[in-house]
Design an enzyme around this catalytic site. Structure first.
Site, PDB file in Angstrom:
ATOM      1  N   LYS A  15      40.802  57.657  70.926  1.00 54.25           N
ATOM      2  CA  LYS A  15      39.982  57.808  69.715  1.00 54.25           C
ATOM      3  C   LYS A  15      39.372  56.470  69.301  1.00 54.25           C
ATOM      4  O   LYS A  15      38.170  56.370  69.070  1.00 54.25           O
ATOM      5  CB  LYS A  15      40.832  58.361  68.560  1.00 54.25           C
ATOM      6  CG  LYS A  15      40.157  58.268  67.204  1.00 54.25           C
ATOM      7  CD  LYS A  15      41.008  58.794  66.079  1.00 54.25           C
ATOM      8  CE  LYS A  15      41.866  57.795  65.378  1.00 54.25           C
ATOM      9  NZ  LYS A  15      41.214  56.889  64.411  1.00 54.25           N
ATOM     10  N   ASN A  16      40.213  55.446  69.196  1.00 54.80           N
ATOM     11  CA  ASN A  16      39.724  54.195  68.621  1.00 54.80           C
ATOM     12  C   ASN A  16      38.795  53.414  69.547  1.00 54.80           C
ATOM     13  O   ASN A  16      38.132  52.478  69.106  1.00 54.80           O
ATOM     14  CB  ASN A  16      40.898  53.341  68.115  1.00 54.80           C
ATOM     15  CG  ASN A  16      41.513  53.958  66.863  1.00 54.80           C
ATOM     16  OD1 ASN A  16      40.915  54.837  66.238  1.00 54.80           O
ATOM     17  ND2 ASN A  16      42.713  53.524  66.512  1.00 54.80           N
TER      18      ASN A  16
ATOM     19  N   ARG B 243      36.285  55.638  59.079  1.00 52.09           N
ATOM     20  CA  ARG B 243      36.242  54.180  59.104  1.00 52.09           C
ATOM     21  C   ARG B 243      35.190  53.682  60.097  1.00 52.09           C
ATOM     22  O   ARG B 243      34.435  52.744  59.837  1.00 52.09           O
ATOM     23  CB  ARG B 243      37.634  53.688  59.525  1.00 52.09           C
ATOM     24  CG  ARG B 243      37.783  52.198  59.674  1.00 52.09           C
ATOM     25  CD  ARG B 243      37.872  51.521  58.339  1.00 52.09           C
ATOM     26  NE  ARG B 243      38.191  50.111  58.442  1.00 52.09           N
ATOM     27  CZ  ARG B 243      38.111  49.272  57.413  1.00 52.09           C
ATOM     28  NH1 ARG B 243      37.734  49.705  56.235  1.00 52.09           N
ATOM     29  NH2 ARG B 243      38.415  48.015  57.561  1.00 52.09           N
TER      30      ARG B 243
ATOM     31  N   CYS C  43      41.420  56.878  56.844  1.00 50.55           N
ATOM     32  CA  CYS C  43      42.686  57.300  56.247  1.00 50.55           C
ATOM     33  C   CYS C  43      43.041  56.398  55.078  1.00 50.55           C
ATOM     34  O   CYS C  43      42.828  55.178  55.141  1.00 50.55           O
ATOM     35  CB  CYS C  43      43.819  57.207  57.275  1.00 50.55           C
ATOM     36  SG  CYS C  43      43.838  58.560  58.453  1.00 50.55           S
TER      37      CYS C  43
ATOM     38  N   ARG D 158      42.074  48.243  53.074  1.00 45.65           N
ATOM     39  CA  ARG D 158      41.143  48.195  54.194  1.00 45.65           C
ATOM     40  C   ARG D 158      39.792  47.552  53.848  1.00 45.65           C
ATOM     41  O   ARG D 158      38.729  48.186  53.995  1.00 45.65           O
ATOM     42  CB  ARG D 158      40.955  49.587  54.809  1.00 45.65           C
ATOM     43  CG  ARG D 158      42.273  50.253  55.144  1.00 45.65           C
ATOM     44  CD  ARG D 158      42.107  51.545  55.903  1.00 45.65           C
ATOM     45  NE  ARG D 158      41.894  51.335  57.327  1.00 45.65           N
ATOM     46  CZ  ARG D 158      41.730  52.307  58.201  1.00 45.65           C
ATOM     47  NH1 ARG D 158      41.744  53.549  57.804  1.00 45.65           N
ATOM     48  NH2 ARG D 158      41.529  52.032  59.472  1.00 45.65           N
ATOM     49  N   PRO D 159      39.810  46.308  53.414  1.00 45.97           N
ATOM     50  CA  PRO D 159      38.540  45.642  53.098  1.00 45.97           C
ATOM     51  C   PRO D 159      37.709  45.382  54.355  1.00 45.97           C
ATOM     52  O   PRO D 159      38.226  45.496  55.478  1.00 45.97           O
ATOM     53  CB  PRO D 159      38.983  44.312  52.475  1.00 45.97           C
ATOM     54  CG  PRO D 159      40.349  44.077  52.997  1.00 45.97           C
ATOM     55  CD  PRO D 159      40.970  45.416  53.253  1.00 45.97           C
ATOM     56  N   ILE D 160      36.437  45.011  54.170  1.00 49.33           N
ATOM     57  CA  ILE D 160      35.587  44.719  55.332  1.00 49.33           C
ATOM     58  C   ILE D 160      35.049  43.281  55.257  1.00 49.33           C
ATOM     59  O   ILE D 160      34.040  42.947  55.855  1.00 49.33           O
ATOM     60  CB  ILE D 160      34.440  45.755  55.498  1.00 49.33           C
ATOM     61  CG1 ILE D 160      33.452  45.704  54.316  1.00 49.33           C
ATOM     62  CG2 ILE D 160      34.983  47.157  55.639  1.00 49.33           C
ATOM     63  CD1 ILE D 160      32.147  46.478  54.606  1.00 49.33           C
ATOM     64  N   ASP D 161      35.760  42.435  54.499  1.00 48.44           N
ATOM     65  CA  ASP D 161      35.281  41.060  54.288  1.00 48.44           C
ATOM     66  C   ASP D 161      35.089  40.277  55.582  1.00 48.44           C
ATOM     67  O   ASP D 161      34.158  39.469  55.690  1.00 48.44           O
ATOM     68  CB  ASP D 161      36.247  40.311  53.352  1.00 48.44           C
ATOM     69  CG  ASP D 161      37.678  40.338  53.865  1.00 48.44           C
ATOM     70  OD1 ASP D 161      38.224  41.447  53.988  1.00 48.44           O
ATOM     71  OD2 ASP D 161      38.230  39.277  54.170  1.00 48.44           O
ATOM     72  N   GLN D 162      35.945  40.499  56.577  1.00 47.97           N
ATOM     73  CA  GLN D 162      35.834  39.727  57.820  1.00 47.97           C
ATOM     74  C   GLN D 162      34.587  40.131  58.617  1.00 47.97           C
ATOM     75  O   GLN D 162      33.963  39.323  59.289  1.00 47.97           O
ATOM     76  CB  GLN D 162      37.089  39.899  58.684  1.00 47.97           C
ATOM     77  CG  GLN D 162      38.347  39.409  58.005  1.00 47.97           C
ATOM     78  CD  GLN D 162      38.263  37.940  57.608  1.00 47.97           C
ATOM     79  OE1 GLN D 162      38.045  37.069  58.447  1.00 47.97           O
ATOM     80  NE2 GLN D 162      38.420  37.663  56.321  1.00 47.97           N
TER      81      GLN D 162
ATOM     82  N   ASP E 191      49.884  52.193  64.265  1.00 46.98           N
ATOM     83  CA  ASP E 191      49.554  53.623  64.389  1.00 46.98           C
ATOM     84  C   ASP E 191      50.704  54.446  64.979  1.00 46.98           C
ATOM     85  O   ASP E 191      50.652  55.671  64.964  1.00 46.98           O
ATOM     86  CB  ASP E 191      48.304  53.813  65.261  1.00 46.98           C
ATOM     87  CG  ASP E 191      47.079  53.182  64.636  1.00 46.98           C
ATOM     88  OD1 ASP E 191      47.105  52.893  63.429  1.00 46.98           O
ATOM     89  OD2 ASP E 191      46.093  52.959  65.369  1.00 46.98           O
TER      90      ASP E 191
ATOM     91  N   ARG F 271      41.561  65.136  63.385  1.00 45.08           N
ATOM     92  CA  ARG F 271      40.604  64.031  63.514  1.00 45.08           C
ATOM     93  C   ARG F 271      40.923  63.171  64.716  1.00 45.08           C
ATOM     94  O   ARG F 271      40.045  62.498  65.257  1.00 45.08           O
ATOM     95  CB  ARG F 271      40.684  63.131  62.269  1.00 45.08           C
ATOM     96  CG  ARG F 271      39.996  63.659  61.054  1.00 45.08           C
ATOM     97  CD  ARG F 271      40.029  62.617  59.959  1.00 45.08           C
ATOM     98  NE  ARG F 271      39.864  61.297  60.553  1.00 45.08           N
ATOM     99  CZ  ARG F 271      40.406  60.177  60.088  1.00 45.08           C
ATOM    100  NH1 ARG F 271      41.151  60.207  59.022  1.00 45.08           N
ATOM    101  NH2 ARG F 271      40.195  59.035  60.692  1.00 45.08           N
TER     102      ARG F 271
END
Ligand code: EPU
Length: 417
Positions: free
Chosen positions: A22-23, A92, A116, A121-125, A304, A396
């Protein structure tokens, strides 16, 4: 709502084939947009996360053909328009489109991604990577408008080895001018899969799978073919099922090295495992030793798999301690396991599991993908009937989970209510 009904206590014997990861797949599909020609990806799992990405591809005007697990994507005539929040919030991985569109068109308008609810789960990077390459990021509430006159290769040091930020920085750098170096990159196998795919299109990426990735920008990306690697989290989930209920349960089409950390823990518990080049065979063992587990980036123990593993920890003798270091909110399965008879206490980032305890069937709920997988595993072991509600989360990420378990002897059904 969809739910899974399980009659517990049945031995699992026979063979399970593992699907594409999946990932990986959720990154490869958006990455395909960077090509100006047709790309083909095989071994794509049929899961609802892929359907959601497909919806974004179609919305942008890509031509997509799906035939079993093969996907052919022609993005030569897409229109770079704002991706509405209703679709980006579905998962995501929608933010991989943000990077592919920015990398290709130097402009993108999109919303914060979904996923999920297991932590902030920030996206700053990811945004740091965009800015380092010269992009301007305007944030208005949940909306991001990102522009660049030119994307210019740069050095990007990630504060933590984030999978998403590593993939996003690669996607935005492949067509930038000059060289980008990502330091403290994530080393997950899925990143190698994405880099190989892009290199097959004509990109110049070296070092994927290590902490330092070099990307030299190219002007054009063409047609290519690639295959999704086997899903190591699905592999691990079925291995844990084997340790709970297996009688020579064979799990095929895997890369054993990708689940080394789990194999190590299962061996410490005393589980009987036979390893081959692309398969493992597992049987349940009468008495299991307690173990300590700490989640880490690859090649450490994957976050996971910690929830699925917890179902097995309830069967180990003594006190096992599991520490989750990536997410703040990934223990939502625990109250349900306790209702089923487990003895688990949560202590901030750690859980203490005292076993073995008998599990009994109950009505429970999948709060997120891997919590749902954990409860399905517990249901296979439990005495009596377990109902897992809200299994949309599970569907999912696990292709044909009902069929795969049924084939090896489980009594498990999907119901729509
Ligand atoms: N982080 C930040 N800032 C960022 C990015 C990450 O603080 O900009 C933090 C996160 O809050 C988290 C940690 O870094 O604490 C790791 O996050 P990462 O970016 O690595 O995770 P991700 O890319 O969002 C992917 C998988 C997850 C998996 C993690 C870790 C996809 C679509 N998702 O998420 O998979 O848990 O890597 O391996 O690839 C799942 O499949 O159930 C799942 C949640």
């Amino acid at each position: 709502m969809k739910r899974i009904r399980i009659e517990g206590g049945h031995k699992l014997t026979g063979t399970i084939q593992i699907s594409g990861a999946k990932n990986s797949a959720v990154a490869l599909v958006p990455a395909s947009l960077l090509s100006d020609e047709i790309v083909k990806i095989d071994n794509i799992p049929n899961i609802s996360d892929i359907d959601a990405l497909n919806e974004i591809l179609m919305y942008l005007g890509a031509k997509v053909t799906r035939d079993g697990n093969m996907m052919e994507i022609d993005s030569s005539s897409i229109i770079n328009k704002e991706i509405p929040e209703a679709i980006s919030a579905k998962l995501r991985a929608s933010y991989y489109f943000m990077s592919s569109l920015l990398g290709k068109y130097k402009h993108v308008e999109m919303y914060f991604p979904g996923g999920c609810s297991i932590g902030a789960r920030p996206i700053d990077q990811t945004l740091k990577g965009y800015r380092a390459l010269g992009a301007r990021v305007v944030e208005e509430g949940n909306k991001y408008t990102i522009d660049a006159d030119e994307l210019i290769g740069s050095e990007v040091y990630l504060d933590m080895p984030s999978v998403g930020a590593t993939v996003n920085t690669i996607l935005v750098a492949v067509k930038a001018k000059g060289e980008t170096v990502i330091e403290n990159a994530a080393k997950e196998p899925e990143i190698v899969n994405v880099a190989t795919f892009l290199n097959n299109m004509g990109a110049k990426i070296t070092g994927a799978g290590t902490s330092t990735i070099h990307i030299t920008g190219v002007d054009y990306l063409g047609s290519c073919f690639t295959e999704v690697i086997p899903d190591r989290i699905e592999t691990g989930t079925y291995m844990i099922a084997g340790a709970l209920m297996g009688e020579n349960l064979r799990i095929e089409n895997i890369i054993p090295e990708h689940v080394d950390s789990l194999i190590g823990k299962l061996k410490e518990m005393g589980v009987s495992i036979k390893e081959e080049r692309d398969a493992v065979t597992i049987s349940a063992t009468e008495k299991l030793n307690h173990v300590n587990v700490k989640t880490l980036g690859y090649p450490g123990f994957p976050t996971d798999l910690q929830q699925p593993l917890t179902a097995l920890l309830t069967q180990c003798s003594g006190e096992s301690v599991l520490e989750e270091t990536l997410y703040e909110n990934r223990f939502k399965n625990i109250p349900y396991l306790n209702e089923m008879g487990a003895n688990i206490t949560i202590d901030e980032k750690k859980i203490h599991v005292i076993g073995p305890t008998k599990l009994v069937g109950r009505e429970v709920s999948a709060t997120d993908l891997r919590a749902g997988a954990c409860l399905v595993l517990a249901g296979l072991k439990a005495e009596g009937e377990t109902i897992v509600n809200n299994v949309e989360h599970v569907l999912r990420g696990y292709e044909n989970i009902i069929e795969k378990f049924t084939q090896v002897g489980a009594k498990i059904e999907l119901e729509e209510i």
